[in-house]
Design a protein around this motif. Structure first.
Motif, PDB file in Angstrom:
ATOM      1  N   LEU A   8      29.466   0.632  54.428  1.00 26.54           N
ATOM      2  CA  LEU A   8      28.720   0.174  53.254  1.00 26.54           C
ATOM      3  C   LEU A   8      29.371  -1.058  52.641  1.00 26.54           C
ATOM      4  N   LEU A   9      30.703  -1.041  52.498  1.00 31.93           N
ATOM      5  CA  LEU A   9      31.414  -2.186  51.923  1.00 31.93           C
ATOM      6  C   LEU A   9      31.250  -3.420  52.805  1.00 31.93           C
ATOM      7  N   MET A  10      31.335  -3.238  54.101  1.00 32.70           N
ATOM      8  CA  MET A  10      31.211  -4.373  55.025  1.00 32.70           C
ATOM      9  C   MET A  10      29.818  -4.994  54.949  1.00 32.70           C
ATOM     10  N   GLN A  11      28.800  -4.133  54.920  1.00 32.68           N
ATOM     11  CA  GLN A  11      27.431  -4.648  54.832  1.00 32.68           C
ATOM     12  C   GLN A  11      27.220  -5.373  53.513  1.00 32.68           C
ATOM     13  N   ALA A  12      27.724  -4.798  52.420  1.00 36.17           N
ATOM     14  CA  ALA A  12      27.551  -5.411  51.103  1.00 36.17           C
ATOM     15  C   ALA A  12      28.298  -6.732  51.009  1.00 36.17           C
ATOM     16  N   ALA A  13      29.503  -6.792  51.566  1.00 33.37           N
ATOM     17  CA  ALA A  13      30.272  -8.043  51.541  1.00 33.37           C
ATOM     18  C   ALA A  13      29.561  -9.124  52.337  1.00 33.37           C
ATOM     19  N   GLY A  14      28.960  -8.742  53.450  1.00 32.78           N
ATOM     20  CA  GLY A  14      28.253  -9.726  54.267  1.00 32.78           C
ATOM     21  C   GLY A  14      27.036 -10.296  53.569  1.00 32.78           C
ATOM     22  N   SER A  15      26.217  -9.444  52.975  1.00 34.43           N
ATOM     23  CA  SER A  15      25.020  -9.932  52.293  1.00 34.43           C
ATOM     24  C   SER A  15      25.382 -10.689  51.021  1.00 34.43           C
ATOM     25  N   ALA A  16      26.442 -10.261  50.325  1.00 34.75           N
ATOM     26  CA  ALA A  16      26.886 -10.984  49.137  1.00 34.75           C
ATOM     27  C   ALA A  16      27.407 -12.373  49.503  1.00 34.75           C
TER      28      ALA A  16
END
Length: 270
Positions: A8-16
């Motif tokens: 979840l953190l990785m996906q959120a960091a990528g989209s952010a």
């Protein structure tokens, strides 16, 4: 389990990061916060995206971010997101690539999952408590330098001011990177030997980086040698000393006027 939060953190960091890159090197609105540090519309946009994404996925987690008004209800939560939407805002505004999206999950005052993503450098550092630290999926480890006299340290010039130390610090070679989160990752990668910050540090600047450095083999404490605790009411820690364990011991001993642990690791005035 922290492993469940990391994707979840990785996906959120990528989209952010995609949002941050759209604003980067454009004519955006910039304000000054109390104390004079800058904050841009990109900081706010990334923060809003991360808050919406992460709290929707984990509604029972609290929220602590540099760019959000503090909500005291986080103090009663067992698990909290600790976020710096753009760590290194000055570098970001100057068009320099050394800025990061930093996200940590803190559980019972300790970071248990973390991501430091530098999209302009193509680097993504990750870690979970009990696991390895990784750079773009490959495991990283801290260096094993045993001589303080030739060690490299990431920190401001004031961090090595002899007037701030009980004993003169070793003759460390000082370097600088604008993102504090990235400094911990460079330590984790073995490219530098220590990170030293004497002034109080905001939790969002260090939570993810502290975990990544620890899981790579570093010892990380505050300037008094204590394990830093997170999700505190002040959201700050008493500085940071991070290094390979033997080097950490000598740095702390020099700063606090303790006994050097090893004759090969000496304070500068011994």
């Amino acid at each position: 389990m922290p492993e469940a939060d990391l994707p979840l953190l990785m996906q959120a960091a990528g989209s952010a990061s995609e949002i941050a890159l759209k604003y980067w090197k454009t004519d955006m609105r910039v304000e000054s916060k109390d104390g004079g540090s800058p904050v841009s519309e990109a900081d706010y946009a990334v923060n809003a995206h991360l808050r919406d994404t992460l709290t929707a996925a984990r509604p029972d987690y609290g929220w602590l971010s540099e760019e959000s008004e503090d909500d005291p209800s986080r103090l009663s939560r067992e698990t909290v997101f600790v976020v710096d939407p753009i760590d290194g805002t000055r570098a970001y505004l100057d068009g320099h690539p050394t800025w990061a999206v930093s996200i940590a999950v803190v559980r019972n005052s300790e970071p248990v999952a973390g991501v430091v993503h530098l999209p302009a450098r193509g680097k993504s550092y990750t870690a979970v408590k009990g696991g390895s630290a990784r750079l773009n999926g490959a495991e990283v480890k801290t260096g094993k330098r045993k001589s303080a006299e030739v060690a490299t340290v990431l920190g401001s010039s004031s961090s090595l001011d002899p007037r701030m130390w009980a004993r003169k610090p070793p003759a460390l070679e000082r370097h600088w990177r604008p993102s504090l989160a990235y400094r911990f990752c460079l330590l984790a990668e073995g490219r530098f030997d220590a990170v030293v910050t004497l002034k109080d540090s905001w939790e969002w600047d260090i939570a993810a980086g502290v975990l990544i450095a620890r899981q790579a083999g570093a010892t990380v404490t505050d300037r008094e040698g204590r394990m830093p605790l997170f999700n505190g009411s002040a959201a700050r820690t008493a500085g940071v000393f991070a290094a390979e364990p033997a080097l950490h011991r000598v740095l702390i001993s020099c700063y606090r006027n303790g006994s050097p642990p090893d004759s090969s690791l000496r304070c500068g005035n011994l």
